[in-house]
Design a protein around this motif. Structure first.
Motif, PDB file in Angstrom:
ATOM      1  N   VAL A   1      88.629  34.082 -32.028  1.00 32.60           N
ATOM      2  CA  VAL A   1      87.866  35.283 -31.978  1.00 32.60           C
ATOM      3  C   VAL A   1      86.984  35.227 -33.208  1.00 32.60           C
ATOM      4  CG1 VAL A   1      88.247  37.474 -31.021  1.00 32.60           C
ATOM      5  CG2 VAL A   1      89.770  36.260 -30.473  1.00 32.60           C
ATOM      6  N   GLU A   2      87.531  35.118 -34.431  1.00 31.11           N
ATOM      7  CA  GLU A   2      85.872  35.557 -35.070  1.00 31.11           C
ATOM      8  C   GLU A   2      84.445  34.270 -34.830  1.00 31.11           C
ATOM      9  OE1 GLU A   2      88.052  34.113 -39.054  1.00 31.11           O
ATOM     10  OE2 GLU A   2      89.456  35.318 -38.264  1.00 31.11           O
ATOM     11  N   VAL A   3      85.169  33.168 -34.437  1.00 32.94           N
ATOM     12  CA  VAL A   3      83.676  32.409 -33.990  1.00 32.94           C
ATOM     13  C   VAL A   3      82.882  32.939 -33.337  1.00 32.94           C
ATOM     14  CG1 VAL A   3      83.111  30.488 -33.355  1.00 32.94           C
ATOM     15  CG2 VAL A   3      85.431  29.937 -34.477  1.00 32.94           C
ATOM     16  N   LEU A   4      83.483  34.267 -32.173  1.00 35.41           N
ATOM     17  CA  LEU A   4      82.454  34.614 -31.068  1.00 35.41           C
ATOM     18  C   LEU A   4      82.558  35.596 -31.415  1.00 35.41           C
ATOM     19  CD1 LEU A   4      85.174  34.310 -28.829  1.00 35.41           C
ATOM     20  CD2 LEU A   4      82.975  33.232 -28.428  1.00 35.41           C
ATOM     21  N   ASN A   5      82.804  36.478 -32.853  1.00 37.83           N
ATOM     22  CA  ASN A   5      81.823  36.922 -32.752  1.00 37.83           C
ATOM     23  C   ASN A   5      80.950  36.991 -34.079  1.00 37.83           C
ATOM     24  OD1 ASN A   5      83.751  39.428 -32.592  1.00 37.83           O
ATOM     25  ND2 ASN A   5      85.280  38.940 -34.459  1.00 37.83           N
ATOM     26  N   GLN A   6      80.410  35.898 -34.086  1.00 37.43           N
ATOM     27  CA  GLN A   6      79.188  35.522 -34.262  1.00 37.43           C
ATOM     28  C   GLN A   6      78.404  35.052 -34.001  1.00 37.43           C
ATOM     29  OE1 GLN A   6      80.181  31.884 -37.351  1.00 37.43           O
ATOM     30  NE2 GLN A   6      82.284  32.555 -37.466  1.00 37.43           N
ATOM     31  N   PHE A   7      78.018  35.063 -33.029  1.00 39.46           N
ATOM     32  CA  PHE A   7      77.225  35.199 -31.507  1.00 39.46           C
ATOM     33  C   PHE A   7      77.322  36.390 -30.911  1.00 39.46           C
ATOM     34  CE2 PHE A   7      79.912  31.185 -31.851  1.00 39.46           C
ATOM     35  CZ  PHE A   7      78.305  30.541 -30.975  1.00 39.46           C
ATOM     36  N   ASP A   8      75.515  36.566 -30.560  1.00 41.27           N
ATOM     37  CA  ASP A   8      75.238  37.791 -30.275  1.00 41.27           C
ATOM     38  C   ASP A   8      75.649  38.034 -29.331  1.00 41.27           C
ATOM     39  OD1 ASP A   8      73.247  37.635 -32.147  1.00 41.27           O
ATOM     40  OD2 ASP A   8      71.258  37.179 -31.600  1.00 41.27           O
ATOM     41  N   TYR A   9      75.318  37.236 -28.236  1.00 44.25           N
ATOM     42  CA  TYR A   9      76.818  37.861 -26.667  1.00 44.25           C
ATOM     43  C   TYR A   9      77.430  35.775 -26.505  1.00 44.25           C
ATOM     44  CZ  TYR A   9      72.958  35.259 -24.985  1.00 44.25           C
ATOM     45  OH  TYR A   9      71.276  33.887 -24.714  1.00 44.25           O
ATOM     46  N   VAL A  10      77.908  36.354 -25.533  1.00 41.78           N
ATOM     47  CA  VAL A  10      78.918  35.234 -25.183  1.00 41.78           C
ATOM     48  C   VAL A  10      78.958  34.825 -23.057  1.00 41.78           C
ATOM     49  CG1 VAL A  10      80.989  34.389 -24.644  1.00 41.78           C
ATOM     50  CG2 VAL A  10      80.636  35.275 -26.718  1.00 41.78           C
ATOM     51  N   ARG A  11      78.584  33.810 -22.517  1.00 47.13           N
ATOM     52  CA  ARG A  11      78.323  34.015 -21.416  1.00 47.13           C
ATOM     53  C   ARG A  11      79.206  33.080 -20.496  1.00 47.13           C
ATOM     54  NH1 ARG A  11      76.335  29.860 -18.261  1.00 47.13           N
ATOM     55  NH2 ARG A  11      75.512  30.493 -16.391  1.00 47.13           N
ATOM     56  N   ALA A  12      79.878  33.228 -19.617  1.00 48.02           N
ATOM     57  CA  ALA A  12      80.756  33.175 -18.894  1.00 48.02           C
ATOM     58  C   ALA A  12      81.168  32.307 -17.327  1.00 48.02           C
ATOM     59  CB  ALA A  12      82.943  33.238 -19.147  1.00 48.02           C
ATOM     60  N   GLU A  13      80.809  31.527 -17.576  1.00 48.57           N
ATOM     61  CA  GLU A  13      80.824  30.944 -15.889  1.00 48.57           C
ATOM     62  C   GLU A  13      82.183  30.700 -15.102  1.00 48.57           C
ATOM     63  OE1 GLU A  13      78.640  27.014 -15.296  1.00 48.57           O
ATOM     64  OE2 GLU A  13      77.521  27.213 -16.280  1.00 48.57           O
ATOM     65  N   LEU A  42      89.863  41.020 -18.907  1.00 44.09           N
ATOM     66  CA  LEU A  42      89.813  40.194 -19.208  1.00 44.09           C
ATOM     67  C   LEU A  42      89.297  40.538 -20.568  1.00 44.09           C
ATOM     68  CD1 LEU A  42      91.789  37.229 -18.370  1.00 44.09           C
ATOM     69  CD2 LEU A  42      93.183  38.651 -19.385  1.00 44.09           C
ATOM     70  N   GLY A  43      87.477  41.056 -20.596  1.00 41.56           N
ATOM     71  CA  GLY A  43      86.578  41.226 -21.163  1.00 41.56           C
ATOM     72  C   GLY A  43      86.199  39.809 -22.369  1.00 41.56           C
ATOM     73  N   GLY A  44      86.647  39.880 -23.299  1.00 39.23           N
ATOM     74  CA  GLY A  44      85.670  39.093 -23.874  1.00 39.23           C
ATOM     75  C   GLY A  44      84.602  38.157 -23.877  1.00 39.23           C
ATOM     76  N   CYS A  45      83.195  38.470 -23.016  1.00 38.60           N
ATOM     77  CA  CYS A  45      82.676  38.239 -22.535  1.00 38.60           C
ATOM     78  C   CYS A  45      81.550  39.065 -22.826  1.00 38.60           C
ATOM     79  CB  CYS A  45      82.858  36.881 -21.391  1.00 38.60           C
ATOM     80  SG  CYS A  45      82.578  37.558 -19.684  1.00 38.60           S
ATOM     81  N   ASP A  46      80.473  38.597 -22.862  1.00 34.99           N
ATOM     82  CA  ASP A  46      79.364  39.486 -22.749  1.00 34.99           C
ATOM     83  C   ASP A  46      78.525  39.815 -21.003  1.00 34.99           C
ATOM     84  OD1 ASP A  46      79.582  40.610 -25.150  1.00 34.99           O
ATOM     85  OD2 ASP A  46      78.591  38.843 -25.660  1.00 34.99           O
ATOM     86  N   ILE A  47      78.357  38.282 -20.810  1.00 30.17           N
ATOM     87  CA  ILE A  47      77.738  37.880 -19.013  1.00 30.17           C
ATOM     88  C   ILE A  47      78.053  37.459 -18.368  1.00 30.17           C
ATOM     89  CG2 ILE A  47      74.955  36.939 -18.498  1.00 30.17           C
ATOM     90  CD1 ILE A  47      73.815  36.990 -21.296  1.00 30.17           C
ATOM     91  N   TRP A  48      78.776  37.055 -16.774  1.00 29.23           N
ATOM     92  CA  TRP A  48      79.153  36.787 -16.170  1.00 29.23           C
ATOM     93  C   TRP A  48      77.924  36.015 -15.464  1.00 29.23           C
ATOM     94  CZ3 TRP A  48      80.990  39.383 -10.672  1.00 29.23           C
ATOM     95  CH2 TRP A  48      81.288  37.833 -10.207  1.00 29.23           C
ATOM     96  N   GLY A  49      78.101  34.551 -15.521  1.00 31.41           N
ATOM     97  CA  GLY A  49      77.045  33.526 -15.533  1.00 31.41           C
ATOM     98  C   GLY A  49      78.085  32.663 -13.540  1.00 31.41           C
ATOM     99  N   LYS A  50      76.699  32.754 -13.522  1.00 26.99           N
ATOM    100  CA  LYS A  50      77.365  31.853 -12.050  1.00 26.99           C
ATOM    101  C   LYS A  50      77.738  32.564 -10.708  1.00 26.99           C
ATOM    102  CE  LYS A  50      75.924  27.589 -12.953  1.00 26.99           C
ATOM    103  NZ  LYS A  50      74.412  27.270 -11.948  1.00 26.99           N
ATOM    104  N   ALA A  51      77.481  33.978 -10.773  1.00 29.25           N
ATOM    105  CA  ALA A  51      78.197  35.637 -10.418  1.00 29.25           C
ATOM    106  C   ALA A  51      77.831  35.432  -9.317  1.00 29.25           C
ATOM    107  CB  ALA A  51      77.770  36.519 -10.912  1.00 29.25           C
ATOM    108  N   SER A  52      79.431  35.871  -8.350  1.00 27.18           N
ATOM    109  CA  SER A  52      79.420  35.061  -7.048  1.00 27.18           C
ATOM    110  C   SER A  52      78.717  33.877  -5.939  1.00 27.18           C
ATOM    111  CB  SER A  52      78.591  36.352  -6.122  1.00 27.18           C
ATOM    112  OG  SER A  52      77.056  35.545  -6.367  1.00 27.18           O
TER     113      SER A  52
END
Length: 136
Positions: A1-13, A42-52
């Motif tokens: 989680v500490e590493v993810l906090n260093q990014f502006d956003y996280v995209r999850a496919e 669960l959250g943990g990401c900012d963008i839902w990639g490959k949506a639908s």
């Protein structure tokens, strides 16, 4: 989680799940939508990639399989977790019906695959979405 906090956003496919059998399209969709709702919640990401996106074996049934009830379930989960829905320009996904529901529910969007028209195979989907939904 500490590493993810260093990014502006996280995209999850959250693309189609290969381990779910596609022999029965309705059973697949129920399992797929259930997994998407679980993962989005669960959250943990900012963008839902490959949506639908559907697996290749079911892609031709997109309009039938993505019912309004299924769309609403995953869109509600994305909205509740404050996850933006990625609009994929080359794949032209999600479709306008899906995106219209998401906009009405107050979801945010991100764009992918925006290149020159020539590089994107002439896809102008992003611009169609912006115009159709009145996105600013």
């Amino acid at each position: 989680v500490e590493v993810l906090n260093q990014f502006d956003y996280v995209r999850a496919e959250l693309a189609p799940y290969d381990e779910i059998e596609t022999n029965d399209s309705e059973a697949y969709m129920e399992a797929y939508v259930g997994r998407l709702v679980e993962d989005l919640s669960l959250g943990g990401c900012d963008i839902w990639g490959k949506a639908s996106q559907l697996p290749a074996a079911l892609a031709g049934q997109y309009e039938t399989l993505w019912t309004p009830a299924r769309m609403n379930r995953v869109i509600d989960a994305a909205k509740a977790s404050r996850i933006a829905i990625e609009i994929d320009n080359p794949a032209k996904l999600p479709n306008l019906a899906f995106l219209k529901i998401a906009k009405e529910k107050g979801c945010k969007f991100a764009f992918s695959g925006i290149r020159t028209a020539e590089a994107a195979g002439g896809s102008q989907y992003v611009f169609e979405v912006i115009d159709s939904l009145g996105l600013g």
